[in-house]
Design a protein around this motif. Structure first.
Motif, short mmCIF file in Angstrom:
data_model
loop_
_atom_site.label_atom_id
_atom_site.label_comp_id
_atom_site.label_asym_id
_atom_site.label_seq_id
_atom_site.Cartn_x
_atom_site.Cartn_y
_atom_site.Cartn_z
N THR A 1 0.56 -1.09 0.29
CA THR A 1 0.00 0.19 -0.29
C THR A 1 0.62 1.47 0.23
O THR A 1 0.10 2.44 -0.12
N SER B 1 -6.21 -3.44 -2.43
CA SER B 1 -7.89 -3.21 -1.63
C SER B 1 -6.90 -1.61 -1.35
O SER B 1 -5.83 -1.44 -0.62
N THR B 2 -7.63 -1.11 -1.45
CA THR B 2 -7.61 0.17 -0.76
C THR B 2 -8.08 1.05 0.07
O THR B 2 -7.76 2.51 0.89
N GLY C 1 -5.88 2.46 2.35
CA GLY C 1 -4.89 3.23 1.85
C GLY C 1 -3.98 2.91 0.92
O GLY C 1 -3.58 2.00 0.99
N LEU C 2 -3.93 3.97 0.04
CA LEU C 2 -2.51 4.00 -1.42
C LEU C 2 -1.94 4.52 -1.14
O LEU C 2 -2.72 5.92 -2.17
N SER C 3 -0.96 4.92 -1.17
CA SER C 3 0.21 5.76 -1.50
C SER C 3 1.71 5.71 -2.41
O SER C 3 1.72 4.50 -2.76
N LEU D 1 -3.97 1.71 -12.29
CA LEU D 1 -4.72 1.67 -10.45
C LEU D 1 -5.97 0.48 -11.65
O LEU D 1 -6.81 1.42 -12.14
N GLN E 1 -7.74 -1.54 -10.19
CA GLN E 1 -8.81 -1.74 -8.64
C GLN E 1 -10.26 -2.12 -9.29
O GLN E 1 -10.76 -0.87 -10.63
N ASN F 1 -14.00 -4.55 -4.01
CA ASN F 1 -11.87 -4.26 -4.36
C ASN F 1 -12.18 -2.88 -4.89
O ASN F 1 -11.17 -2.12 -5.78
N LEU G 1 -11.84 1.56 -5.75
CA LEU G 1 -11.11 2.77 -5.61
C LEU G 1 -11.64 3.29 -4.60
O LEU G 1 -12.54 3.12 -4.57
N LYS H 1 -8.72 7.33 -0.69
CA LYS H 1 -7.62 6.97 0.15
C LYS H 1 -6.38 6.65 0.05
O LYS H 1 -5.21 6.05 0.32
N VAL H 2 -6.91 6.80 -1.81
CA VAL H 2 -5.92 6.88 -2.37
C VAL H 2 -5.42 8.40 -2.86
O VAL H 2 -5.70 8.76 -3.31
#
Length: 288
Positions: free
Chosen positions: A178, A195-196, A199-201, A213, A215, A220, A222, A225-226
């Motif tokens: 992530t 899975s976001t 969060g995903l950075s 991306l 997803q 799953n 988006l 939190k991305v």
């Protein structure tokens, strides 16, 4: 035995080169001390498994010229040991793995790539499986020649991926991680469907990188939190996009990826002289 006895008489040896098959430990129980780098060159076809985790002095295992088309290959490392892969191919697209193993206490691993997989259009990747159940950080360095790999995480503990080096790298899937930080100067192209929900950075400093991306909708999908920051010239896209959704110039703020695309053309975000635009459902890209 004569070769080992000859080595014992020499001082200052820090690297050991072996052509093709080399047994690190034979029936007489000989072991390796004082050797920091082990370099094994194969024949470009046969695969051999190597476990260097019990050799405290060994710092790196370098493997060159293997084809994983017919079977998996296992490399077992201790904490602090680096795996270097050169000219490793899957010529038949078999999806056999390079399995990187380690004890549960190991929290990070480093893998150096040089011409691993086929970087040509539609070329075969090489699957690299991080098996360690404690490995939360993976450092990938792609240098000298470009690589195409697919990451697998049987250990299911990966949280952070760092991508560096001076040769391009294509990563067809990044599981579990992530936090993805790219400092590769030649350009990294990667896809993630992680899975976001927590969060995903994704950050980059090179300006030559591309992130997809992938997803899917549903559980799953988006979320807000991305956050993706690819620097000037970087590209972030979603499956089906015909052009980048976000382009940034130096000084732009990091923008979150919204869970539902919206039309922001009427009020484009401008900072540092670059416009950032989003799309609503059914909208065509600017200039399409």
């Amino acid at each position: 035995k004569a070769q080992f006895d000859a080595l014992r008489t020499k001082s200052g040896i820090r690297s050991l080169y072996a052509n093709r098959l080399f047994r690190l430990l034979d029936r007489e129980g000989r072991t390796i001390t004082g050797i920091e780098n082990i370099y094994i060159k194969g024949d470009g076809e046969t695969v051999y498994n190597y476990n260097v985790s019990t050799y405290a002095d060994v710092k790196s295992l370098q493997i060159e010229a293997m084809d994983v088309s017919s079977s998996n290959v296992d490399f077992t490392l201790a904490s602090g040991q680096t795996l270097a892969l050169t000219n490793i191919q899957d010529t038949s697209g078999s999806n056999y793995d390079v399995d990187v193993k380690g004890a549960a206490a190991i929290t990070s691993q480093t893998i150096n790539l040089n011409k691993v997989g086929d970087t040509a259009t539609a070329g075969n990747d090489v699957e690299i499986d991080i098996n360690g159940t404690g490995v939360a950080t993976l450092n990938l360095d792609s240098s000298t020649a470009g690589s195409r790999i697919n990451l697998i995480n049987t250990g299911n503990a990966l949280k952070t991926l760092n991508v560096s080096g001076d040769a391009s790298v294509i990563i067809t899937d990044v599981p579990n991680a992530t936090t993805i930080a790219i400092s590769n100067t030649a350009g990294a192209t990667l896809t993630t469907s992680v899975s976001t929900t927590t969060g995903l950075s994704i950050t980059s400093v090179g300006g030559k990188d591309s992130v997809t991306l992938a997803q899917a909708a549903g559980a799953n999908a988006l979320t807000n939190k991305v956050a993706v920051d690819l620097g000037a010239g970087g590209r972030r896209s979603r499956p089906g996009d015909r052009a980048p959704d976000h382009r940034r110039a130096p000084g732009d703020h990091l923008l979150p990826i919204l869970p539902v695309p919206i039309d922001r053309r009427a009020a484009a975000h401008r900072s540092g002289g670059a416009a950032v635009q989003g799309r609503g459902p059914g909208d065509a890209h600017p200039g399409a």
